[in-house]
Design a protein around this motif. Sequence first.
Motif, short mmCIF file in Angstrom:
data_model
loop_
_atom_site.label_atom_id
_atom_site.label_comp_id
_atom_site.label_asym_id
_atom_site.label_seq_id
_atom_site.Cartn_x
_atom_site.Cartn_y
_atom_site.Cartn_z
N LEU A 51 -5.14 6.91 10.96
CA LEU A 51 -5.12 6.99 9.54
C LEU A 51 -3.63 6.26 9.08
O LEU A 51 -2.86 6.97 9.48
N THR A 52 -3.61 5.00 8.81
CA THR A 52 -2.52 4.24 8.73
C THR A 52 -2.20 4.33 7.07
O THR A 52 -2.94 3.71 6.46
N TYR A 53 -1.03 4.72 6.61
CA TYR A 53 -0.72 5.17 5.30
C TYR A 53 0.25 3.82 4.84
O TYR A 53 1.14 3.56 5.58
N PRO A 54 -0.01 3.41 3.49
CA PRO A 54 0.98 2.55 3.09
C PRO A 54 2.40 2.79 2.75
O PRO A 54 2.68 2.77 1.52
N MET A 55 2.89 3.01 3.77
CA MET A 55 4.39 3.34 3.45
C MET A 55 5.31 2.95 4.99
O MET A 55 4.52 2.88 5.94
N ILE A 56 6.47 2.82 4.63
CA ILE A 56 7.38 2.54 5.63
C ILE A 56 8.64 3.64 5.60
O ILE A 56 9.15 3.88 4.58
N LEU A 57 8.71 4.48 6.46
CA LEU A 57 9.86 5.61 6.54
C LEU A 57 11.00 4.97 7.37
O LEU A 57 11.94 5.47 6.87
N GLY A 58 10.84 4.05 8.28
CA GLY A 58 12.08 3.40 9.03
C GLY A 58 12.87 4.28 9.93
O GLY A 58 13.44 3.65 10.98
N GLN A 59 12.33 5.47 10.02
CA GLN A 59 12.78 6.42 11.16
C GLN A 59 11.94 7.52 11.46
O GLN A 59 11.16 7.70 10.40
N GLY A 60 12.01 7.94 12.48
CA GLY A 60 11.10 9.10 13.21
C GLY A 60 10.47 8.91 14.27
O GLY A 60 10.49 7.66 14.72
N GLN A 61 9.94 9.68 14.86
CA GLN A 61 9.38 9.45 16.11
C GLN A 61 7.79 8.53 15.96
O GLN A 61 7.16 8.70 15.06
N ARG A 62 8.09 7.30 16.69
CA ARG A 62 6.84 6.51 16.69
C ARG A 62 5.62 6.95 17.59
O ARG A 62 6.20 7.42 18.69
N LEU A 63 4.45 6.47 17.33
CA LEU A 63 3.59 6.88 18.41
C LEU A 63 3.89 6.25 19.59
O LEU A 63 3.62 6.85 20.68
N PHE A 64 3.86 5.03 19.92
CA PHE A 64 3.71 4.39 21.10
C PHE A 64 4.99 3.54 21.51
O PHE A 64 5.54 2.95 20.81
N ASN A 65 5.88 4.57 22.35
CA ASN A 65 7.19 4.24 22.85
C ASN A 65 7.37 3.25 23.88
O ASN A 65 8.05 2.38 23.62
N ALA A 66 6.60 3.51 24.86
CA ALA A 66 6.56 2.61 26.08
C ALA A 66 5.19 2.57 26.72
O ALA A 66 5.10 2.56 27.70
N ALA A 67 4.19 2.49 25.75
CA ALA A 67 3.12 2.50 26.41
C ALA A 67 2.51 1.06 27.07
O ALA A 67 3.22 0.14 26.86
N PRO A 68 1.71 1.36 28.00
CA PRO A 68 1.10 0.03 28.70
C PRO A 68 0.29 -0.77 27.90
O PRO A 68 0.16 -0.25 26.88
N THR A 69 0.25 -1.90 28.32
CA THR A 69 -0.92 -2.59 27.71
C THR A 69 -2.02 -2.26 27.56
O THR A 69 -2.72 -1.72 28.79
N VAL A 70 -2.78 -1.92 26.24
CA VAL A 70 -4.10 -1.26 26.27
C VAL A 70 -4.89 -2.26 25.44
O VAL A 70 -4.46 -2.51 24.30
N LYS A 71 -6.21 -2.53 25.98
CA LYS A 71 -7.12 -3.47 25.25
C LYS A 71 -8.00 -2.63 24.40
O LYS A 71 -8.59 -1.54 24.81
N LEU A 72 -8.19 -2.74 23.13
CA LEU A 72 -8.96 -1.92 22.20
C LEU A 72 -10.03 -2.82 21.70
O LEU A 72 -9.73 -3.92 21.26
N GLU A 73 -11.04 -2.00 20.95
CA GLU A 73 -12.14 -2.60 20.44
C GLU A 73 -12.21 -1.93 19.09
O GLU A 73 -12.52 -0.64 19.06
#
Length: 180
Positions: free
Chosen positions: A138-160
């Motif tokens: 669920l992506t919210y229409p706002m930018i916080l600019g700081q805080g823990q982000r979901l993907f920090n050093a994730a490998p490349t993952v292909k999604l559908e």
Amino acid sequence: MRKLVVTEFLTLDGVMENPAWSMPYWCDEIAAFKGAEQTACDAFLLGRVTYEAFASVWPHRSNGDDPGAEAMNGYPKYVASRTLKEVRWNNSHLITGDTTTSIQKLKELPGKDILVYGSGKLVNFLTEAGLVDQFNLLTYPMILGQGQRLFNAAPTVKLELVEGKTTPTGVVSQIYKVIK
């Protein structure tokens, strides 16, 4: 085999930490999205921080307070932590030994989806280990600019993209299947 499904509240800049900021956007469509997730699962996998936050709140709620309380309190909860020595919330189980192997075995058990709420560090580990089958975002229409982000050093993952909708409050719900 059961699916491991990660579900997250995210800002447009990828912040997922302490999503109290999401509440002004709550609407019937988001409630239906979250309800469908719980209907499709019968177990939760949580990291320590999320587990401790949930364990401090959910045991004090009932279905009269929140329609998800019965599932949250009743379903098995598997906790991946290197620091916890015990888990006390009803039907909670501490994952011991090799985390990757333990979670793979959970996925092989009969049942519905296993749902991962929050648990940013755990999600990064699961993604890197190739254990995630689906992302519900669920992506919210706002930018916080700081805080823990979901993907920090994730490998490349292909999604559908399986499903994408916009709620009346501007939140975009997305379901992505991991292409393996």
